[in-house]
Write a protein that holds these residues in place. Structure first.
Motif: not given
Length: 491
Positions: A121-122, A124-128, A190, A276-277, A279, A284
Motif C-alpha cells: 500500500k505504501t 502504490q500510494s507513492k509510485t502508483g 514518487t 488517478q489511483k 482500485n 498509475t
C-alpha cells in the motif's frame, strides 16, 4: 515550415532500430538489428548491454549516413523497453554485468516478502505501482546483493534504464539522466516528486549516487559526442516505449486510450494532470513531463503478446512465420474448445500473479494445430477484455481503442479485438507509433513544434474495425476464457 530530419532510436526487447523521420511524420529510412535474449534459468531474462550499444550505434550511423551527415539531423528522440536495468562503470561506460530485462521474475520472493510486511500500500500510494518483479527497483537491489562486480564499482557505479544508458554512451558520459516517464517505472520515484524517494531507496538498499537525474521528456537532453557521427546532434526527446506509443497515437486528452501489441501488450489511458489511483490493480504512471509539468496515465500490462507468437514459431514449431498465425486462425470456424492462457512470464494486470504458468486447456483428438494457434491469438482479445473491465471499475471505460505494434498487422486479431471488446478499434496507416511518438517529443524538445498537440500533425490516417459478432457468441467465448483463467489461478 522547412522539412527537417529527426533520428529516432527505438530500442526494444527483441531488436534495436534507428529510424529517420521528416518533420511531417514520413518515415525516410530504418535500420534494425536483432538482440539476443539470455535465459539462464526459468523465469530469468537478461540482455547484453554492450550488444545493445554496439548495434544501436551501428544502426544510427547508417541512418546518419543516409541523412547526409550529422548536420542534416535536427534532433534525436529515444524510446526504449522500460524497466530493464543496466549497471555500468561511470569511467568507461562499459556494463558491469548482464542487464536484467523487464520480463525477469528473479525478485518475486523479495517482492512477496515486502507484501507480507504490508508495504504494498505504501509503494502504490507513492509510485502508483504494485510490488512486482516487473519494476526496476527490486532488480537494482538484486544486482547489488548478488553480483560482486556491481558493488565493487563503488563510487563509479551507475544504474539506469535503457534510455539512460544510451544517453550516457551517446554523450560520452556527460549526461547521466532519465526522463520522468521511465523514472516512474522504477518504483523509486514518487508521482508527485521530482527526485528519488529516500524511503523507497532504503527499501532496496540503493545508493542515490548511482542513479541518474530525473528530467523532462522533451528539451535539452544532451548532445552526442562528435566522434560518434562526425558532428554533434542534440538529443531532445525521450520516453518509455508505451508512453511514446500513447503520444504517437495522439492520446493527448483525458480518456483517450491506446493499446500496443509488441513483446507484451500495454494499454494506457490519458488521465490528465493528476495521478488517478486504481482500485483494480492497474498502474498509475507518468505519461510525459514537459517544462516540469506532468501528464499521467492509467495502465494495464500484459506480459506476453508478440512473444507468444515468437515462442510458437521458434521453440514449439507450430508456425513457420508470424503471418501464418492469421492463415491458421482463418482455416477453422472456431477455437474448437481450446483456450491458451499465455502466462509464460507470470500474469500481469489485473491479476498480478508472478508465479502463474501458462496453460492450454480443452484439447482433444478433434483439435488441430490451427485451434491452438487460434487460441493463442484469441488470448490477446481476452486479456484486453479483462483489462477493459478493470479500467471500467476505476471509472475509465474505453469508448474506442487505438492500437499499434507489430502484431496489429494481423487483420484477424484486430477484428477479434473489436468483436470481444464490443467497441470500435482504430489502426493507424503507419502503426509503428512508438517511434513516431519519440519523434514528436524530439520535435517539441528542439522547438520545431511548440506542443505535442501541434506535433500530432505528424500522425497518419486510421483504419476502423467495428464489432461483427452476436452477443451470445461473445459471452460464450469469454465464459470459456474465465473458466481457463480461474483454473490456472486456483493451482
Amino acid at each position: 515550415m522547412a522539412l527537417q530530419q529527426v533520428l529516432v532510436i527505438d530500442e526494444g526487447t527483441t531488436s534495436t532500430r534507428a529510424m529517420l523521420f521528416d518533420t511531417i511524420g514520413k518515415l525516410k529510412g530504418s535500420q534494425q538489428e536483432e538482440l539476443e535474449q539470455f535465459y539462464p534459468e526459468p523465469g530469468l531474462v537478461e540482455h547484453d548491454a554492450s550488444e545493445i550499444w554496439d548495434k544501436t550505434l551501428r544502426c544510427c550511423r547508417k541512418m546518419v549516413e543516409q541523412a547526409g551527415g550529422a548536420d542534416k539531423i535536427a534532433a534525436i528522440g529515444i524510446t526504449n523497453q522500460r524497466e530493464t536495468i543496466v549497471a555500468w562503470d561511470k569511467r568507461t561506460g562499459e556494463p558491469l554485468c548482464k542487464a536484467i530485462v523487464w520480463q525477469d521474475r528473479r525478485t518475486a520472493d523479495k517482492c512477496d516478502a515486502l507484501k507480507a510486511d504490508g508495504l504494498e500500500k505504501t509503494v502504490q500510494s507513492k509510485t502508483g505501482l504494485l510490488l512486482d518483479p516487473y519494476f526496476s527497483g527490486s532488480k537494482i537491489g538484486w544486482m547489488l546483493e548478488n553480483w560482486p562486480e556491481v558493488t565493487k564499482a563503488g563510487d563509479n557505479l551507475a544504474f539506469g534504464t535503457i534510455e539512460s544508458y544510451l544517453i550516457y554512451r551517446l554523450t560520452n558520459g556527460k549526461k547521466h539522466i532519465t526522463d520522468a516517464s521511465n523514472a516512474s517505472r522504477t518504483m523509486l520515484m514518487t508521482l508527485d516528486g521530482q527526485e528519488w524517494d529516500d524511503e523507497l531507496l532504503a527499501l532496496f538498499d540503493i545508493p542515490r549516487s548511482a542513479l541518474p537525474n530525473i528530467v523532462d521528456c522533451a528539451g535539452d537532453l544532451g548532445t552526442t559526442d562528435t566522434a560518434l557521427f562526425g558532428g554533434p546532434i542534440r538529443i531532445s526527446g525521450s520516453a518509455g516505449d508505451q508512453q511514446a506509443a500513447t503520444i504517437g497515437q495522439a492520446c493527448l486528452q483525458v480518456g483517450q486510450t491506446k493499446a500496443t501489441f509488441g513483446t507484451g501488450a500495454f494499454i494506457l489511458t490519458n488521465s490528465g494532470d493528476k495521478p488517478q489511483k486504481s482500485n483494480h490493480r492497474l498502474l498509475t504512471t507518468v505519461l510525459f513531463q514537459i517544462d516540469g509539468k506532468r501528464t499521467f496515465a492509467l495502465e494495464g500490462s500484459v506480459f506476453v503478446a508478440g512473444s507468444l507468437m515468437q515462442w510458437l514459431r521458434d521453440d514449439i514449431g507450430l508456425i513457420k512465420f508470424a503471418g501464418e498465425s492469421e492463415e491458421l486462425a482463418r482455416s477453422v470456424p472456431d477455437n474448437g474448445g481450446v483456450y491458451l492462457v499465455p502466462a509464460l512470464s507470470g500474469l500481469g494486470a489485473p491479476h498480478w500473479r508472478a508465479d502463474a504458468t501458462a496453460t492450454i486447456s480443452g484439447l482433444s483428438f478433434a483439435n488441430k494445430k490451427a485451434h491452438i494457434v487460434r487460441a493463442a491469438l484469441e488470448a490477446m482479445a481476452y486479456q484486453c477484455h479483462d483489462l477493459k473491465t478493470a479500467f471500467a471499475g476505476d471509472g475509465v471505460d474505453w469508448q474506442s481503442l487505438r492500437i499499434d505494434g507489430g502484431m496489429v498487422a494481423n487483420d484477424w486479431m484486430v477484428q477479434d479485438l473489436a468483436n470481444m471488446l464490443d467497441i470500435n478499434v482504430d489502426r493507424p496507416e503507419f502503426f509503428e507509433t512508438t517511434a513516431l511518438g519519440a519523434a514528436m517529443l524530439a520535435t517539441v524538445g528542439a522547438g520545431i513544434y511548440e506542443s505535442l498537440e501541434e506535433a500530432s500533425s505528424m500522425i497518419s490516417t486510421v483504419e476502423n474495425f467495428q464489432p461483427s459478432i452476436e452477443a451470445n457468441e461473445r459471452i460464450s467465448r469469454l465464459t470459456g476464457w474465465q473458466y481457463a483463467v480461474d483454473r490456472l489461478l486456483s493451482n
